[in-house]
Scaffold this motif. Structure first.
Motif, PDB file in Angstrom:
ATOM      1  N   ASP A   1       0.844  -1.192   0.000  1.00  0.00           N
ATOM      2  CA  ASP A   1       0.000   0.000   0.000  1.00  0.00           C
ATOM      3  C   ASP A   1       0.879   1.241   0.000  1.00  0.00           C
ATOM      4  OD1 ASP A   1      -2.243   1.586   2.361  1.00  0.00           O
ATOM      5  OD2 ASP A   1      -2.092   1.727   0.191  1.00  0.00           O
ATOM      6  N   GLN A   2       0.951   1.877  -1.173  1.00  0.00           N
ATOM      7  CA  GLN A   2       1.828   3.029  -1.298  1.00  0.00           C
ATOM      8  C   GLN A   2       1.173   4.265  -0.733  1.00  0.00           C
ATOM      9  OE1 GLN A   2       2.933   2.319  -5.745  1.00  0.00           O
ATOM     10  NE2 GLN A   2       4.262   3.908  -4.953  1.00  0.00           N
ATOM     11  N   GLN A   3       1.821   4.885   0.213  1.00  0.00           N
ATOM     12  CA  GLN A   3       1.309   6.134   0.768  1.00  0.00           C
ATOM     13  C   GLN A   3       1.693   7.331  -0.098  1.00  0.00           C
ATOM     14  OE1 GLN A   3       1.261   6.661   5.180  1.00  0.00           O
ATOM     15  NE2 GLN A   3       2.799   5.049   5.133  1.00  0.00           N
ATOM     16  N   VAL A   4       2.788   7.192  -0.839  1.00  0.00           N
ATOM     17  CA  VAL A   4       3.285   8.285  -1.671  1.00  0.00           C
ATOM     18  C   VAL A   4       3.508   7.739  -3.071  1.00  0.00           C
ATOM     19  CG1 VAL A   4       5.095   9.999  -1.978  1.00  0.00           C
ATOM     20  CG2 VAL A   4       4.387   9.340   0.330  1.00  0.00           C
ATOM     21  N   LYS A   5       2.856   8.350  -4.050  1.00  0.00           N
ATOM     22  CA  LYS A   5       2.928   7.837  -5.413  1.00  0.00           C
ATOM     23  C   LYS A   5       3.450   8.886  -6.380  1.00  0.00           C
ATOM     24  CE  LYS A   5      -0.857   4.507  -5.013  1.00  0.00           C
ATOM     25  NZ  LYS A   5      -2.155   4.070  -5.556  1.00  0.00           N
ATOM     26  N   GLN A   6       4.415   8.496  -7.170  1.00  0.00           N
ATOM     27  CA  GLN A   6       4.856   9.288  -8.301  1.00  0.00           C
ATOM     28  C   GLN A   6       4.525   8.450  -9.526  1.00  0.00           C
ATOM     29  OE1 GLN A   6       8.880  10.198  -6.087  1.00  0.00           O
ATOM     30  NE2 GLN A   6       8.705  11.603  -7.821  1.00  0.00           N
ATOM     31  N   ASN A   7       3.452   8.799 -10.180  1.00  0.00           N
ATOM     32  CA  ASN A   7       2.887   7.929 -11.201  1.00  0.00           C
ATOM     33  C   ASN A   7       3.633   7.943 -12.529  1.00  0.00           C
ATOM     34  OD1 ASN A   7       0.760   6.806  -9.648  1.00  0.00           O
ATOM     35  ND2 ASN A   7      -0.371   8.724  -9.847  1.00  0.00           N
ATOM     36  N   SER A   8       4.490   8.934 -12.711  1.00  0.00           N
ATOM     37  CA  SER A   8       5.255   8.976 -13.955  1.00  0.00           C
ATOM     38  C   SER A   8       6.685   8.525 -13.681  1.00  0.00           C
ATOM     39  CB  SER A   8       5.265  10.393 -14.523  1.00  0.00           C
ATOM     40  OG  SER A   8       3.967  10.813 -14.846  1.00  0.00           O
ATOM     41  N   PRO A   9       7.071   7.343 -14.161  1.00  0.00           N
ATOM     42  CA  PRO A   9       8.454   6.892 -13.934  1.00  0.00           C
ATOM     43  C   PRO A   9       9.473   7.754 -14.665  1.00  0.00           C
ATOM     44  CG  PRO A   9       7.037   5.075 -14.603  1.00  0.00           C
ATOM     45  CD  PRO A   9       6.266   6.329 -14.821  1.00  0.00           C
ATOM     46  N   SER A  10       9.045   8.378 -15.750  1.00  0.00           N
ATOM     47  CA  SER A  10       9.991   9.183 -16.522  1.00  0.00           C
ATOM     48  C   SER A  10       9.281  10.362 -17.173  1.00  0.00           C
ATOM     49  CB  SER A  10      10.690   8.328 -17.582  1.00  0.00           C
ATOM     50  OG  SER A  10       9.745   7.838 -18.505  1.00  0.00           O
ATOM     51  N   LEU A  11      10.079  11.382 -17.490  1.00  0.00           N
ATOM     52  CA  LEU A  11       9.569  12.598 -18.117  1.00  0.00           C
ATOM     53  C   LEU A  11      10.686  13.174 -18.970  1.00  0.00           C
ATOM     54  CD1 LEU A  11       7.388  14.881 -18.263  1.00  0.00           C
ATOM     55  CD2 LEU A  11       8.556  15.924 -16.306  1.00  0.00           C
ATOM     56  N   SER A  12      10.357  13.577 -20.177  1.00  0.00           N
ATOM     57  CA  SER A  12      11.339  14.162 -21.069  1.00  0.00           C
ATOM     58  C   SER A  12      10.855  15.529 -21.524  1.00  0.00           C
ATOM     59  CB  SER A  12      11.560  13.249 -22.286  1.00  0.00           C
ATOM     60  OG  SER A  12      12.556  13.763 -23.119  1.00  0.00           O
ATOM     61  N   VAL A  13      11.702  16.558 -21.391  1.00  0.00           N
ATOM     62  CA  VAL A  13      11.328  17.919 -21.798  1.00  0.00           C
ATOM     63  C   VAL A  13      12.484  18.557 -22.551  1.00  0.00           C
ATOM     64  CG1 VAL A  13       9.769  18.217 -19.838  1.00  0.00           C
ATOM     65  CG2 VAL A  13      12.124  18.994 -19.666  1.00  0.00           C
ATOM     66  N   GLN A  14      12.151  19.611 -23.274  1.00  0.00           N
ATOM     67  CA  GLN A  14      13.170  20.350 -24.009  1.00  0.00           C
ATOM     68  C   GLN A  14      13.784  21.422 -23.104  1.00  0.00           C
ATOM     69  OE1 GLN A  14      13.634  18.124 -26.840  1.00  0.00           O
ATOM     70  NE2 GLN A  14      14.475  20.137 -27.361  1.00  0.00           N
ATOM     71  N   GLU A  15      15.042  21.661 -23.309  1.00  0.00           N
ATOM     72  CA  GLU A  15      15.728  22.727 -22.587  1.00  0.00           C
ATOM     73  C   GLU A  15      14.971  24.040 -22.747  1.00  0.00           C
ATOM     74  OE1 GLU A  15      19.711  23.293 -23.946  1.00  0.00           O
ATOM     75  OE2 GLU A  15      20.198  24.784 -22.404  1.00  0.00           O
ATOM     76  N   GLY A  16      14.825  24.761 -21.649  1.00  0.00           N
ATOM     77  CA  GLY A  16      14.144  26.044 -21.684  1.00  0.00           C
ATOM     78  C   GLY A  16      12.664  25.957 -21.372  1.00  0.00           C
ATOM     79  N   ARG A  17      12.100  24.743 -21.502  1.00  0.00           N
ATOM     80  CA  ARG A  17      10.681  24.587 -21.223  1.00  0.00           C
ATOM     81  C   ARG A  17      10.453  24.281 -19.748  1.00  0.00           C
ATOM     82  NH1 ARG A  17       7.187  23.918 -25.691  1.00  0.00           N
ATOM     83  NH2 ARG A  17       8.275  24.680 -27.538  1.00  0.00           N
ATOM     84  N   ILE A  18       9.200  24.184 -19.359  1.00  0.00           N
ATOM     85  CA  ILE A  18       8.854  23.871 -17.979  1.00  0.00           C
ATOM     86  C   ILE A  18       8.805  22.353 -17.779  1.00  0.00           C
ATOM     87  CG2 ILE A  18       6.380  23.977 -18.460  1.00  0.00           C
ATOM     88  CD1 ILE A  18       5.994  25.046 -15.591  1.00  0.00           C
ATOM     89  N   SER A  19       9.354  21.911 -16.644  1.00  0.00           N
ATOM     90  CA  SER A  19       9.204  20.519 -16.216  1.00  0.00           C
ATOM     91  C   SER A  19       8.242  20.505 -15.043  1.00  0.00           C
ATOM     92  CB  SER A  19      10.549  19.934 -15.751  1.00  0.00           C
ATOM     93  OG  SER A  19      11.475  19.860 -16.797  1.00  0.00           O
TER      94      SER A  19
END
Lengths: 111, 116
Positions: A1-19
């Motif tokens: 039972d996960q109390q804390v979840k980060q549902n996206s294992p990965s994220l890719s963004v372009q330099e200068g943009r918002i993450s």
């Protein structure tokens, strides 16, 4: 039972943009929240935190937002830089000296 | 740099052998923690200490024991290492003496353990 979840294992963004990295929690006793950044072969380093009495905390390019009713927090990085490429962990605490960590999101910022 | 070191930084051992990892801090923090990091699991708490000789179990304590005989050192022992204990182990500290428990945890550089 996960109390804390980060549902996206990965994220890719372009330099200068918002993450935007997201974290959800289930335990209503949590009242302070932290983000850590981890590079390969190094220990996690503290990035930014927020207590439950606030809904936003800003430190340079990093802003953490807390939505207590939704039990959701997010980390915004603006503008994103290639050096921000790392694994980001959210952590929640409250009522004790222990923290509960999410599984992490690997952020890749492409030049 | 929070003044926290871990030793050894890398270790290869065989199943069934005892292993002790050391965490040393120079900052007089009250709380010390041992975590393990595994793919797909993030950081999981093994044991923690809230003072000299005061320790408690975390989420994944089976097969591990700890000791804290002085403020600056926190030892993690695998009594009889198993392959499932192959992992990266991180020590963390928090809580300057007399301070609030709600303080940031600072992590050491980690120990990479391989159990064959």
């Amino acid at each position: 039972d996960q109390q804390v979840k980060q549902n996206s294992p990965s994220l890719s963004v372009q330099e200068g943009r918002i993450s935007i990295l997201n974290c959800d929690y289930t335990n209503s006793m949590f009242d302070y929240f932290l983000w850590y950044k981890k590079y390969p072969a190094e220990g996690p380093t503290f990035l930014i935190s927020i207590s439950s009495i606030k809904d936003k905390n800003e430190d340079g390019r990093f802003t953490v937002f807390l939505n207590k009713s939704a039990k959701h927090l997010s980390l915004h990085i603006v503008p994103s830089q290639p050096g921000d490429s790392a694994v980001y962990f959210c952590a929640c605490g409250g009522g004790s000296e222990k923290l509960v960590f999410g599984k992490g999101t690997k952020l890749t910022v492409n030049p | 740099d929070a003044g926290i070191t871990q030793s050894p930084r890398h270790k290869v051992t065989e199943t069934g052998t005892p292993v002790t990892l050391r965490c040393h801090q120079t900052e007089n923090h009250r709380y010390m923690y041992w975590y393990r990091q595994d793919p797909g699991h993030g950081l999981r708490l093994i044991h923690y200490s809230y003072g000299v000789k005061d320790t408690d179990k975390g989420e994944v304590s089976d097969g591990y024991s700890v000791s804290r005989s002085k403020t600056e050192d926190f030892l993690l022992t695998l009594e009889s290492a198993t392959s499932s204990q192959t992992s990266v182990y991180f020590c963390a500290i928090s809580g300057l003496a007399g301070g609030s428990v709600k303080e940031t945890q600072y992590f050491g550089p980690g120990t990479r353990l391989l159990v064959l």
